[in-house]
Scaffold this active site. Structure first.
Site, PDB file in Angstrom:
ATOM      1  N   TYR A 164       0.828  -1.195   0.000  1.00  0.00           N
ATOM      2  CA  TYR A 164       0.000   0.000   0.000  1.00  0.00           C
ATOM      3  C   TYR A 164       0.873   1.259   0.000  1.00  0.00           C
ATOM      4  CZ  TYR A 164      -2.642   3.969   1.353  1.00  0.00           C
ATOM      5  OH  TYR A 164      -3.160   5.226   1.359  1.00  0.00           O
ATOM      6  N   HIS A 234      -2.345   0.712   6.564  1.00  0.00           N
ATOM      7  CA  HIS A 234      -3.547   0.525   5.743  1.00  0.00           C
ATOM      8  C   HIS A 234      -4.313  -0.720   6.158  1.00  0.00           C
ATOM      9  CE1 HIS A 234      -5.683   2.374   2.471  1.00  0.00           C
ATOM     10  NE2 HIS A 234      -5.750   1.278   1.773  1.00  0.00           N
TER      11      HIS A 234
END
Ligand code: MG
Length: 427
Positions: A164, A234
């Protein structure tokens, strides 16, 4: 009461830069030339938000007095009976922010003055230094430091895996959540290569953890202690590994570690708090104050990171901030490139007015966006500055906005990231 009424409400969908996919609400009033703008940007469900605005809120709100922001928020919020979801809240935010914009224009004051006035001159922002390898992250961080940034979010690609917030380390390690230009690849399951596959969209916790720890350790050694570091997990780690990761990060003294756990695992923050002092920031995908209160009241987090449009606008945002102030939890409103400049202005006006402001995430607006939206908040020397104009201070060129329709190739959704065995990884 003002005798100025809501005359019309519409949603403006525009995508001046790839992936921006903004939704902006315009409220026109009975006063000629007096209107307001609010942000309702929900990149993955914009048409549902538009329907909530134009099919449901518009007929409900036409004729109401623009002065009554709190009453309009509460009545619209309750009008659907079922509530608190991101679609309805984004629609509500568009209306709410537009009403604050109108109130400011009527008073001849910027919204931060309506909220109590400036508690600071400008809002400190953090920059995003991302890279395919450690060197690229370091080079970009140094550039941001030269530009005056004191806070930098660091994300590096995990070789061979989706990561991410970082570009691919190779042609195959893509993370489709990071932008529309990132092409969806085959999952590991699709290719039947289960163990540590090299395909796009495959995430495995351990390689990610090692690459992030190595990268941030390197940055501390080379960039020193005059700069604050942030990092975003994330929500992808299994809960127990998340605790381990937070403990390992403690040595690097982050400004905050973002979204270590998903909303479904918030009870795990007790374990994290008991075992390390790494500052925690969470709330990006929260939709209402009921989700943040359990974390705030037990002082399990340090920063509340809601997206103001997803909680319903400025009216609830100031309530979030007030709850946080009582428990020494600071604000860190979400501020990526898929929030319109109107939404960034809303972030900024709250940032300037609340005492417990922490930090603001901010994108680098590109030219096409700045052509459509004039008066966007300006970032310079590591701070975001208001233009001091009445209301939110941002205008939209509707004709130009219409030239950039939403590009919903592929349905406009996030592609899934998966474990090597094919299991979907949240979020
Ligand atoms: Mg995040």
């Amino acid at each position: 009461m003002t005798n100025v009424k809501i005359r019309d409400i519409k949603a403006i969908l525009t995508e001046p830069d790839p992936g921006s996919r903004y939704t902006v609400v315009k409220i026109e009033t009975s006063e000629p030339g007096l209107y307001g703008l609010g942000d309702a940007s929900y990149r993955t469900r914009p048409k549902a938000v538009r329907s909530a605005i134009e099919d449901y809120l518009r007929p409900f709100l036409i004729g109401k007095d623009v002065a009554d922001i709190e009453d309009i928020w509460q009545s619209a919020y309750s009008s659907s009976y079922w509530r608190n979801g991101p679609v309805l809240n984004n629609a509500l935010s568009g209306v709410d922010e537009a009403l604050w914009d109108i109130k400011g224009k009527m008073a001849g004051m910027p919204v931060y003055d309506l909220l109590g006035g400036k508690a600071r001159e400008a809002a400190a922002v953090y920059a995003h230094s991302t890279g395919k390898d450690i060197k690229q992250v370091e080079d970009r961080a140094r550039k941001f430091m030269e530009e005056g940034y004191h806070y930098i979010r660091l994300q590096v690609a995990t070789p061979g895996f989706a990561t991410y917030g970082a570009p691919a380390s190779s042609a195959t390690g893509r993370d489709p959540q990071d932008g529309p230009r990132w092409v969806t690849g085959k999952t590991a399951a699709a290719t039947r290569e289960y163990a540590y596959a090299q395909d796009a969209g495959v995430f495995e916790p351990r390689p990610y953890m090692r690459s992030a720890i190595e990268m941030i350790g390197h940055m501390r050694n080379t960039l020193g202690w005059k700069v604050e570091f942030l990092h975003d997990v994330h929500e992808r780690l299994p809960a127990n590994l998340a605790v381990e990761f937070a403990k390992e990060m403690e040595q690097f003294k982050l400004f905050f570690l973002e979204d270590l756990l998903p909303p479904s695992d918030i009870d795990w923050f007790k374990n994290v708090r008991q075992q390390c002092s790494t500052p925690m920031a969470i709330g990006e995908i929260f939709n209402n104050i009921h989700e943040i209160v359990p974390l705030v009241k037990d002082r399990l987090i340090d920063f509340m990171r809601a997206r103001i449009s997803s909680i319903g606008g400025i009216t609830p945002a100031r309530k979030f901030a007030s709850v946080g102030e009582a428990f020494s939890v600071r604000t860190a409103w979400q501020g990526p490139g898929n929030i319109s400049p109107v939404g960034h202005a809303a972030n900024l006006h709250v940032d300037l007015a609340v005492w417990n402001f922490g930090i603001q995430e901010a994108p680098e607006f590109r030219k096409a966006t700045l052509d459509v939206f004039s008066g966007a908040p300006e970032v310079r020397d590591g701070y975001m500055w208001s233009n001091g104009k009445p209301g939110l201070g941002v205008e939209i060129d509707e004709k130009l906005a219409a030239k950039y329709p939403h590009n919903e190739t592929g349905g406009g959704h996030f592609d899934n990231v998966r474990r090597a065995d094919g299991t979907v990884v949240r979020p």
